[in-house]
Design an enzyme around this catalytic site. Structure first.
Site, short mmCIF file in Angstrom:
data_model
loop_
_atom_site.label_atom_id
_atom_site.label_comp_id
_atom_site.label_asym_id
_atom_site.label_seq_id
_atom_site.Cartn_x
_atom_site.Cartn_y
_atom_site.Cartn_z
N GLY A 11 0.83 -1.21 0.00
CA GLY A 11 0.00 0.00 0.00
C GLY A 11 0.86 1.25 0.00
N ARG A 72 1.01 -5.02 -5.03
CA ARG A 72 1.16 -6.21 -4.17
C ARG A 72 1.35 -7.36 -5.14
NH1 ARG A 72 -0.74 -4.12 0.85
NH2 ARG A 72 -2.46 -2.68 0.65
N ASP A 103 5.61 -4.84 6.21
CA ASP A 103 6.31 -6.07 6.57
C ASP A 103 6.23 -7.15 5.48
OD1 ASP A 103 3.63 -6.49 7.08
OD2 ASP A 103 3.98 -7.75 8.83
N THR A 126 4.34 2.71 5.37
CA THR A 126 2.93 2.29 5.48
C THR A 126 2.22 3.26 6.41
OG1 THR A 126 1.40 0.65 6.43
CG2 THR A 126 3.63 0.58 7.25
N ASP A 128 -0.01 2.45 8.39
CA ASP A 128 -0.56 1.73 9.54
C ASP A 128 0.25 1.83 10.83
OD1 ASP A 128 -2.68 0.93 8.02
OD2 ASP A 128 -1.92 -1.08 7.62
N ASP A 130 2.48 -0.16 11.92
CA ASP A 130 2.37 -1.47 12.57
C ASP A 130 3.63 -2.32 12.36
OD1 ASP A 130 2.07 -1.84 9.86
OD2 ASP A 130 0.45 -3.30 10.03
N ARG A 172 -6.22 -2.65 8.79
CA ARG A 172 -6.79 -4.00 8.74
C ARG A 172 -6.35 -4.82 9.95
NH1 ARG A 172 -6.87 -5.64 2.81
NH2 ARG A 172 -4.65 -5.26 2.96
O1 F6P Z 1 -1.52 -1.38 4.72
C1 F6P Z 1 -2.07 -0.14 4.47
C2 F6P Z 1 -3.54 -0.26 4.19
O2 F6P Z 1 -3.98 1.02 3.82
C3 F6P Z 1 -4.39 -0.83 5.32
O3 F6P Z 1 -4.66 0.09 6.35
C4 F6P Z 1 -5.62 -1.25 4.56
O4 F6P Z 1 -6.32 -2.23 5.24
C5 F6P Z 1 -5.04 -1.79 3.29
O5 F6P Z 1 -3.81 -1.12 3.09
C6 F6P Z 1 -5.91 -1.60 2.07
O6 F6P Z 1 -5.31 -2.21 0.99
P1 F6P Z 1 -5.76 -2.02 -0.53
O7 F6P Z 1 -5.26 -0.67 -0.97
O8 F6P Z 1 -5.07 -3.12 -1.25
O9 F6P Z 1 -7.23 -2.08 -0.57
#
Ligand code: F6P
Length: 323
Positions: A11, A72, A103, A126, A128, A130, A172
């Site tokens: 992301g 991804r 990660d 990120t 997050d 995390d 998430r």
């Molecule tokens: O990891 C960052 C993040 O924004 C999370 O907070 C979220 O759940 C996820 O990516 C969403 O991913 P995508 O952009 O693939 O929908």
């Protein structure tokens, strides 16, 4: 080492461009040729690499997103995908790689290092916050401020209509944005994946608030909360209480965009330079983190083995001030 590569993966996060800029300019400063790799590991497999010089990254420090694009990449989970990536690196004479991501991206870097001897350094990118091994990730500060501003705006309309809002923020697996933005925005309750959510206790919080004269309230919900998303929680509250007429707002990907804050720009710039210095010094299998105000190098595996947990003091602050 003469050639290095840089990619963004997973992301996107505000500040990734500032990190790329720092890697390119620090690399050039050290006499290295820097290749930008597009769309993360997918671009590496496909050979989407181009040489970047200091002028190519002019003006991007203030831009959100990542000008290298991100992805991804499923193919990178397979050994053959990684072998193809290693062949592309060899074809361009690249011996060191800076991976900017979360990660999952680090796991890919670790595999590339273990299986093909590629020197890899990770930068935590990120929203997050995390990732173990660092107090802050690049992008968190911007996203958290975006969420806080949303709470402020919701507060205006919640007040006008004496309403209860459930605001869903990203995360998430992590409630960090919810926790910090919730405290900063003065929310009445904060629901995160880290702390078990009990609908009875949410209802009690709302009822207690009403008893103490609060006409409007904002409850911040991290998207990965164990009791469900904000719609699920609002529905459960409506079914089990007198609070039938609530509103739900989902911030979603808005939180991933926008010009990075000064904090994220400076963090990313410092980390990008440190990553190049680490590669030039022969380091590998490490990530750059920040501990207090100092940059540190930590093994990549710390990112997923030692994930960030809430300081209990934060939980206390949220609980006392939300009442
Ligand atoms: O990891 C960052 C993040 O924004 C999370 O907070 C979220 O759940 C996820 O990516 C969403 O991913 P995508 O952009 O693939 O929908």
């Amino acid at each position: 080492m003469k050639h290095i590569g840089v990619l963004t993966s997973g992301g996107d996060a505000p500040g990734m461009n500032a990190a790329i800029r720092a890697v390119v300019r620090a690399g050039s400063h050290a006499g290295l040729t820097v290749f930008g790799i597009e769309r993360g590991y997918q671009g590496l497999i496909d050979g989407a690499l181009r040489e970047l010089g200091p002028r190519d990254v002019g003006g991007i420090i203030r831009q959100g997103g990542t000008f290298l694009h991100s992805a991804r990449c499923k193919a990178f989970y397979d050994a053959e995908g990684r072998a193809q990536a290693a062949r592309q690196l060899a074809a361009h004479g690249i011996e060191g790689l800076v991976v900017i991501g979360g990660d999952g991206s680090y796991r890919g870097a670790q595999a590339l290092h273990d299986e093909h001897g590629i020197r890899c350094i990770g930068l935590p990118g990120t929203i997050d916050n995390d990732i173990g091994g660092t107090d802050y990730t690049i992008g968190f500060d911007t996203a958290m401020n975006t969420a806080m501003e949303a709470i402020d705006r919701l507060r205006d309309t919640a007040f006008s209509h004496d309403r209860i809002f459930f605001l869903e923020v990203m995360g998430r697996h992590s409630g960090y944005i919810a926790m910090i933005a919730g405290i900063a925005g003065g929310s009445e309750d904060i629901l995160t994946p880290e702390e078990p959510t009990n609908i009875d206790s949410v209802i009690r919080t709302i009822r207690d608030g009403r008893d103490r004269g609060k006409q409007s309230m904002i409850i911040v919900v991290a998207e990965g909360d164990d009791a469900g998303n904000a719609f699920d929680i609002a529905k459960a509250v409506a079914e089990q209480s007198e609070f039938k007429d609530t509103r739900v707002t989902v911030l979603g990907h808005l939180q991933r965009g926008g010009s990075p804050t000064a904090f994220d720009r400076v963090l990313a710039s410092r980390m990008g330079i440190r990553a190049v210095e680490a590669l030039a010094a022969g380091e590998t299998g490490q990530m750059v983190g920040i501990s207090g105000t100092r940059l540190v190098l930590r093994p990549l595996a710390e990112a997923w083995e030692n994930r960030t947990v809430f300081d209990p003091e934060l939980l206390k602050v949220a609980q006392i001030l939300g009442s």
